[in-house]
Write an enzyme that holds these catalytic residues in place. Structure first.
Site, PDB file in Angstrom:
ATOM      1  N   TYR A 160       0.832  -1.213   0.000  1.00  0.00           N
ATOM      2  CA  TYR A 160       0.000   0.000   0.000  1.00  0.00           C
ATOM      3  C   TYR A 160       0.868   1.266   0.000  1.00  0.00           C
ATOM      4  O   TYR A 160       0.593   2.217  -0.732  1.00  0.00           O
ATOM      5  CB  TYR A 160      -0.896  -0.062   1.233  1.00  0.00           C
ATOM      6  CG  TYR A 160      -1.917   1.033   1.403  1.00  0.00           C
ATOM      7  CD1 TYR A 160      -3.139   0.986   0.732  1.00  0.00           C
ATOM      8  CD2 TYR A 160      -1.688   2.109   2.265  1.00  0.00           C
ATOM      9  CE1 TYR A 160      -4.096   1.976   0.923  1.00  0.00           C
ATOM     10  CE2 TYR A 160      -2.637   3.094   2.465  1.00  0.00           C
ATOM     11  CZ  TYR A 160      -3.837   3.026   1.788  1.00  0.00           C
ATOM     12  OH  TYR A 160      -4.785   4.003   1.983  1.00  0.00           O
ATOM     13  N   LYS A 164       0.868   4.138  -2.816  1.00  0.00           N
ATOM     14  CA  LYS A 164       0.504   5.527  -2.502  1.00  0.00           C
ATOM     15  C   LYS A 164       1.656   6.488  -2.816  1.00  0.00           C
ATOM     16  O   LYS A 164       1.417   7.646  -3.176  1.00  0.00           O
ATOM     17  CB  LYS A 164       0.077   5.636  -1.035  1.00  0.00           C
ATOM     18  CG  LYS A 164      -1.259   4.936  -0.727  1.00  0.00           C
ATOM     19  CD  LYS A 164      -2.364   5.363  -1.682  1.00  0.00           C
ATOM     20  CE  LYS A 164      -3.761   5.093  -1.146  1.00  0.00           C
ATOM     21  NZ  LYS A 164      -4.811   5.401  -2.143  1.00  0.00           N
TER      22      LYS A 164
HETATM   23  N1  LIG Z   1      -9.557   5.818   5.513  1.00  0.00           N
HETATM   24  C1  LIG Z   1      -8.324   6.283   5.654  1.00  0.00           C
HETATM   25  O1  LIG Z   1      -7.847   6.485   6.794  1.00  0.00           O
HETATM   26  C2  LIG Z   1      -7.479   6.603   4.453  1.00  0.00           C
HETATM   27  C3  LIG Z   1      -6.238   7.228   4.683  1.00  0.00           C
HETATM   28  C4  LIG Z   1      -5.432   7.528   3.581  1.00  0.00           C
HETATM   29  C5  LIG Z   1      -5.857   7.237   2.293  1.00  0.00           C
HETATM   30  N2  LIG Z   1      -7.072   6.629   2.113  1.00  0.00           N
HETATM   31  C6  LIG Z   1      -7.449   6.334   0.732  1.00  0.00           C
HETATM   32  O2  LIG Z   1      -8.691   6.972   0.451  1.00  0.00           O
HETATM   33  C7  LIG Z   1      -9.420   6.192  -0.505  1.00  0.00           C
HETATM   34  C8  LIG Z   1     -10.806   5.869   0.048  1.00  0.00           C
HETATM   35  O3  LIG Z   1     -10.656   5.174   1.280  1.00  0.00           O
HETATM   36  P1  LIG Z   1     -11.901   4.752   2.205  1.00  0.00           P
HETATM   37  O4  LIG Z   1     -11.395   4.754   3.597  1.00  0.00           O
HETATM   38  O5  LIG Z   1     -13.120   5.517   1.855  1.00  0.00           O
HETATM   39  O6  LIG Z   1     -12.054   3.206   1.742  1.00  0.00           O
HETATM   40  P2  LIG Z   1     -13.330   2.241   1.701  1.00  0.00           P
HETATM   41  O7  LIG Z   1     -12.785   0.854   1.775  1.00  0.00           O
HETATM   42  O8  LIG Z   1     -14.353   2.637   2.716  1.00  0.00           O
HETATM   43  O9  LIG Z   1     -13.938   2.517   0.243  1.00  0.00           O
HETATM   44  C9  LIG Z   1     -13.224   2.171  -0.913  1.00  0.00           C
HETATM   45  C10 LIG Z   1     -14.209   1.949  -2.049  1.00  0.00           C
HETATM   46  O10 LIG Z   1     -13.444   1.586  -3.214  1.00  0.00           O
HETATM   47  C11 LIG Z   1     -14.153   0.555  -3.888  1.00  0.00           C
HETATM   48  N3  LIG Z   1     -13.245  -0.228  -4.732  1.00  0.00           N
HETATM   49  C12 LIG Z   1     -12.257  -1.081  -4.319  1.00  0.00           C
HETATM   50  N4  LIG Z   1     -11.675  -1.667  -5.376  1.00  0.00           N
HETATM   51  C13 LIG Z   1     -12.292  -1.177  -6.497  1.00  0.00           C
HETATM   52  C14 LIG Z   1     -12.131  -1.410  -7.890  1.00  0.00           C
HETATM   53  N5  LIG Z   1     -11.239  -2.285  -8.365  1.00  0.00           N
HETATM   54  N6  LIG Z   1     -12.950  -0.751  -8.756  1.00  0.00           N
HETATM   55  C15 LIG Z   1     -13.876   0.116  -8.278  1.00  0.00           C
HETATM   56  N7  LIG Z   1     -14.074   0.382  -6.976  1.00  0.00           N
HETATM   57  C16 LIG Z   1     -13.283  -0.259  -6.084  1.00  0.00           C
HETATM   58  C17 LIG Z   1     -14.759  -0.282  -2.769  1.00  0.00           C
HETATM   59  O11 LIG Z   1     -15.838  -1.100  -3.241  1.00  0.00           O
HETATM   60  C18 LIG Z   1     -15.188   0.798  -1.772  1.00  0.00           C
HETATM   61  O12 LIG Z   1     -16.522   1.216  -1.996  1.00  0.00           O
HETATM   62  C19 LIG Z   1      -8.566   4.953  -0.780  1.00  0.00           C
HETATM   63  O13 LIG Z   1      -7.759   5.162  -1.921  1.00  0.00           O
HETATM   64  C20 LIG Z   1      -7.691   4.864   0.459  1.00  0.00           C
HETATM   65  O14 LIG Z   1      -6.512   4.157   0.200  1.00  0.00           O
HETATM   66  C21 LIG Z   1      -7.877   6.313   3.159  1.00  0.00           C
END
Ligand SMILES: NC(=O)c1ccc[n+]([C@@H]2O[C@H](COP(=O)([O-])OP(=O)(O)OC[C@H]3O[C@@H](n4cnc5c(N)ncnc54)[C@H](O)[C@@H]3O)[C@@H](O)[C@H]2O)c1
Length: 259
Positions: A160, A164
């Site tokens: 990851y 990123k």
């Molecule tokens: N939550 C955190 O603390 C955090 C921190 C830093 C970065 N992020 C990044 O922010 C973004 C959103 O995170 P989140 O916490 O809302 O995650 P989440 O898991 O709640 O939601 C992610 C969504 O992406 C969809 N998804 C996964 N693979 C897919 C694919 N191949 N095609 C289409 N859709 C797909 C999933 O079905 C889900 O609805 C991600 O890129 C994550 O890495 C999150």
């Protein structure tokens, strides 16, 4: 039907948000709809994408939920063509979809590695390549990709954090290549945001989510964890007309400096 533009020849106000079925992506889609964009919510989870789109429509916005796997080139071409057909040419792309497959290096499988690269890196590449055609035609565009503070290194996340960090290089290169077409590209690197993704991490560590959030908040300078709306607000700024001179940047939205 295409979106009505208040000013003739102004670019179409159509946004695509990947992974918008829940969490940060759903909040970004809601915010962009409030900002006046017609929004295509793309997710593997069709029911989630449709439900989030319906909620936007019920609140008076314009949205459509579409199922696609963004790591699949054919599905990406198909879904972007559907967006252009249903809403008009997309000029905003938010590469938000993501997954985690955490493990220490010695236990990390090839599939843990490949699936994370497939969604974050290949997915952002395929989506950006498909959407930029519409942006260059319109002479205006905004690409925002979700990086993470994990790009700086995080135990148990060799896959990851690599993906990123890769998105930061991708963003800077898009900014260099696409600027002359009126397109900016930026990345947002969130810290801890309360979503299903972080709830799943708490569960894996055998902690209640409230205790997990409280422990995280103690380490964050502003003494709270982030909410999806914190990221949506930053996206709203980066896609605005006024942010046209901000490109190739990584904004850490983490309640503290981080980078
Ligand atoms: N939550 C955190 O603390 C955090 C921190 C830093 C970065 N992020 C990044 O922010 C973004 C959103 O995170 P989140 O916490 O809302 O995650 P989440 O898991 O709640 O939601 C992610 C969504 O992406 C969809 N998804 C996964 N693979 C897919 C694919 N191949 N095609 C289409 N859709 C797909 C999933 O079905 C889900 O609805 C991600 O890129 C994550 O890495 C999150």
């Amino acid at each position: 039907m295409s979106v009505d533009n208040p000013v003739p020849n102004s670019p179409s106000r159509v946004a695509v948000v990947t992974g918008a079925g829940r969490g940060i992506g759903a909040a970004i889609a809601r915010r962009l709809a409030e900002d006046g964009f017609a929004v295509a919510l793309i997710d593997l989870d069709e029911a989630g994408a449709t439900a989030s789109a319906d909620a936007i429509t019920a609140a008076g916005g314009k949205a459509v939920g579409l199922a696609a796997d963004i790591s699949d080139a054919d599905e990406v071409e198909r879904v972007v063509a559907t967006v252009a057909d249903k809403l008009g040419p997309p000029t905003v792309l938010v590469n938000n979809a993501g997954i985690t497959r955490d493990n220490l290096l010695f236990k990390m499988s090839e599939s843990d590695w490949d699936s994370v690269m497939g969604v974050h890196l290949r997915g952002a590449f395929l989506m950006s390549r498909a959407v930029q055609k519409h942006m260059t035609d319109q002479g205006w565009g905004r690409i925002v990709s979700l990086s993470s503070t994990s790009a700086l290194g995080n135990r148990g996340q060799a896959n990851y954090s690599t993906a990123k960090a890769g998105l930061q290089g991708f963003t800077k290169t898009l900014a260099a290549e696409l600027g002359k077409f009126g397109i900016t590209a930026n990345a947002i690197a969130p810290g801890f945001i309360a979503t299903d993704m972080t709830a799943a991490t708490a569960e894996r560590l055998g902690m209640g989510f409230d205790d997990f959030k409280a422990a995280a908040a103690k380490e964050i300078p502003v003494r709270r964890v982030g909410e999806p709306e914190d990221i949506a607000h930053t996206v709203s700024f980066l896609v605005s007309d006024g942010a046209g001179f901000v490109s190739g940047q990584v904004i850490y939205v983490a309640g503290g400096p981080k980078a």
